[in-house]
Design a protein around this motif. Structure first.
Motif, PDB file in Angstrom:
ATOM      1  N   ALA A   1      -0.462  11.471  -2.961  1.00 56.08           N
ATOM      2  CA  ALA A   1      -1.427  11.765  -1.899  1.00 56.08           C
ATOM      3  C   ALA A   1      -2.100  10.486  -1.402  1.00 56.08           C
ATOM      4  O   ALA A   1      -2.321  10.313  -0.195  1.00 56.08           O
ATOM      5  N   SER A   2      -2.429   9.566  -2.325  1.00 55.69           N
ATOM      6  CA  SER A   2      -3.054   8.300  -1.926  1.00 55.69           C
ATOM      7  C   SER A   2      -2.106   7.470  -1.066  1.00 55.69           C
ATOM      8  O   SER A   2      -2.505   6.897  -0.045  1.00 55.69           O
TER       9      SER A   2
ATOM     10  N   LYS B   1      -1.592   6.568   8.239  1.00 60.95           N
ATOM     11  CA  LYS B   1      -2.621   6.389   9.278  1.00 60.95           C
ATOM     12  C   LYS B   1      -2.145   5.433  10.363  1.00 60.95           C
ATOM     13  O   LYS B   1      -1.376   4.527  10.116  1.00 60.95           O
TER      14      LYS B   1
ATOM     15  N   GLY C   1      -1.632   9.303   2.320  1.00 60.54           N
ATOM     16  CA  GLY C   1      -2.840   9.263   3.132  1.00 60.54           C
ATOM     17  C   GLY C   1      -3.100   7.905   3.750  1.00 60.54           C
ATOM     18  O   GLY C   1      -3.495   7.803   4.917  1.00 60.54           O
ATOM     19  N   CYS C   2      -2.861   6.841   2.978  1.00 61.52           N
ATOM     20  CA  CYS C   2      -3.132   5.492   3.487  1.00 61.52           C
ATOM     21  C   CYS C   2      -2.010   4.995   4.394  1.00 61.52           C
ATOM     22  O   CYS C   2      -2.262   4.384   5.435  1.00 61.52           O
TER      23      CYS C   2
END
Length: 358
Positions: free
Chosen positions: A350-351, A358, A354-355
């Motif tokens: 997820a990290s 973007k 998510g990063c």
């Protein structure tokens, strides 16, 4: 009278069976199982569900690279029947205590277990010619080495052209110290084996086998738990692969080189690490090299870790377009237990997603 004797015999048989059952239960209850770090503890706990709970040595946000044992943990080792750890290249702090305190305990070095795939440590810094094959890994090692030599040569010329001599000596001393750490940690296999789901399944199998040998009365339970765990890991593997597919080609930088099992398994594009090993503070040369790499690749993210000082990540991303995130390979901030491994892997995915998205 004959009937009375038969009743006594029957009662004696029942008592014998009860005593036998009680002995088996006591054996399982008395089995002291110790696990070194949280991901290992989680998988061991999953195999032991319904039988008992393992004890955990390294709790919270402690790092296996720099941890110091407490007296209570020394007593834990002294009373252990089975100890699970990755091995001395990971839990450095445990190597000597296991020799002196573990006594008759069965020591299971999971990095040596059947089915475990080991990957050699990388050079650190910028991962030149990053790829997912063994031959290219060797080329990356060579390219990184050549780059460092060239960089040192340029620094020497700059030093000769008028840099302050005393300051130069300090910088070189610092770089020498970092290089010592580099030599110590970059040879041999990477110890973060649990980050490859295939290795995790092999760990589960090794744990079930070791526990069955120590506690044969519960062997069927351990085997059934291991089978269920491995099914969960396979489902997790598919879930993560699907989630990371859109960001596989986005380059990123990590705090230290702890993630290549995860990267290679899921085909990710890590471009470098800030430090080779977390206990060695990188010198100005390495930080400058990584910052340059971030800019050249237009790296999307630089990831810190909860166990270590985030300031270095801020320094590396300063003046670039890179965002910062956090990756936690140990589950430092996740509750202990059989679900930790799954939460850890999902959290990392997820990290990254998510990063990088973007």
């Amino acid at each position: 009278m004959k009937s009375f004797r038969l009743s006594l015999a029957a009662a004696a048989s029942v008592l014998t069976l009860l005593a036998s059952a009680g002995t088996t239960g006591a054996s399982a209850a008395d089995l002291e199982v110790v696990a070194s770090i949280k991901p290992v503890h989680s998988l061991v706990a999953g195999v032991m569900e319904g039988v008992g709970e393992p004890q955990l040595i390294l709790q919270g946000a402690g790092s296996p690279h720099t941890y110091s044992m407490r007296p209570s943990q020394a007593r834990m080792l002294a009373g252990a029947d089975v100890v699970f750890w990755v091995g001395p290249s990971m839990e450095v702090f445990l190597a000597k205590p296991l020799e002196t305190l573990a006594g008759e305990a069965k020591l299971v070095s999971l990095s040596e277990s059947e089915g475990i795939t080991l990957i050699d440590m990388r050079e650190g810094g910028a991962f030149e010619a990053h790829s997912h094959g063994d031959e290219d890994d060797h080329e990356a090692h060579q390219a990184g080495h050549d780059h460092e030599v060239g960089h040192d040569h340029e620094e020497k010329h700059a030093h000769d052209d008028g840099h302050d001599h005393e300051e130069g000596e300090k910088d070189h001393a610092h770089e020498d110290h970092a290089h010592e750490g580099h030599d110590h940690h970059d040879h041999g296999p990477d110890a973060h084996i649990w980050l490859d789901p295939e290795n995790a399944k092999s760990i589960v199998n090794a744990v079930a086998e070791a526990l069955s040998e120590a506690d044969a009365g519960n062997a069927s339970t351990y085997a059934a738990n291991a089978a269920r765990l491995n099914e969960r890991i396979e489902a997790l593997e598919a879930e993560i692969a699907t989630g990371l597919e859109p960001v596989k080609e986005r380059p990123f930088i990590v705090f230290h080189d702890a993630y290549q099992y995860f990267e290679k398994h899921f085909g990710l594009s890590a471009a470098g690490s800030i430090t080779v090993s977390p206990e060695v503070i990188p010198g100005a040369q390495r930080v400058d090299e990584i910052r340059t790499k971030v800019s050249e690749l237009d790296a999307a993210c630089v990831f810190a870790e909860p166990q270590f000082e985030p300031r270095l990540v801020e320094v590396v991303t300063e003046g670039t377009n890179a965002r910062s995130g956090v990756l936690d390979p140990l589950g430092a901030e996740i509750a202990d237990g059989p679900d930790l491994y799954f939460d850890l892997m999902r959290g990392m995915a997820a990290s990254l997603r998510g990063c990088l998205a973007k």
